[in-house]
Design an enzyme around this catalytic site. Sequence first.
Site, PDB file in Angstrom:
ATOM      1  N   GLY A 164     -29.324 -30.815  22.750  1.00 48.56           N
ATOM      2  CA  GLY A 164     -28.403 -30.234  24.011  1.00 48.56           C
ATOM      3  C   GLY A 164     -27.466 -31.401  24.720  1.00 48.56           C
ATOM      4  O   GLY A 164     -27.978 -32.562  25.043  1.00 48.56           O
ATOM      5  N   SER A 165     -26.373 -31.048  25.128  1.00 49.24           N
ATOM      6  CA  SER A 165     -25.320 -31.848  25.603  1.00 49.24           C
ATOM      7  C   SER A 165     -24.392 -31.334  26.295  1.00 49.24           C
ATOM      8  O   SER A 165     -24.259 -30.142  26.277  1.00 49.24           O
ATOM      9  CB  SER A 165     -25.107 -33.181  24.652  1.00 49.24           C
ATOM     10  OG  SER A 165     -24.886 -32.553  23.498  1.00 49.24           O
TER      11      SER A 165
END
Length: 215
Positions: free
Chosen positions: A184-185
């Site tokens: 996730g980013s």
Amino acid sequence: MPHSPSSAPRGRVRIARGASPWLLPTVATAAVGLVRARRSKKAAALAVPATALAAGMLWFFRDPEREISEGRVISPADGVVQSIMPWPDGRTRVAIFMSPLNVHVNRAPLAGTVASLEHIPGGYVPAFNKESENNERVVWHFDTEIGDVEMIQIAGAVARRIVPYVPQGCKVEQGDRVGLIRFGSRVDVYLPEGVEAGVEVGQATTAGVTRLDRD
């Protein structure tokens, strides 16, 4: 600088570059577990979660081919527009949140040359948090026909590595793969002064396909 359509068959999916350190051990563990499962109930019990994890890794590190759309600025990331903010220097920042379910290979928002590429160490606050702006990140500057365009890859709480694919000085076409963020980013794009955002907060984006600016 127009981008020619991908010559790869539509629908083709490959594994992202930079996935090996995570993917290979997981797949190998699952494979060994499945082989031993025929002879041991304990091994069979371990094989189930290992196989599920390997399947999840394969899904996460998928890298599908895309037919690149036309437009001045296209999305570098799959995800959801988290915010659109005017910047003091006249630019507009479009922040795109990428969940673990999204494709995490990022693409060049415009054709041009990688003018600079800088890795900045930082924390690992969840990417949807405002404080994530101080996370580990890679700052890109593209020299394009509409001027300097800045893009920032931001690591999330789980993403502990950003993997650039192209070096400083490299010429890229719009939609070319330029890097990977593991897990996730967030990816921020700064639209130059005079370029209006053509997306809305909450809108889903597809890397290489969704146009970010408005005519």
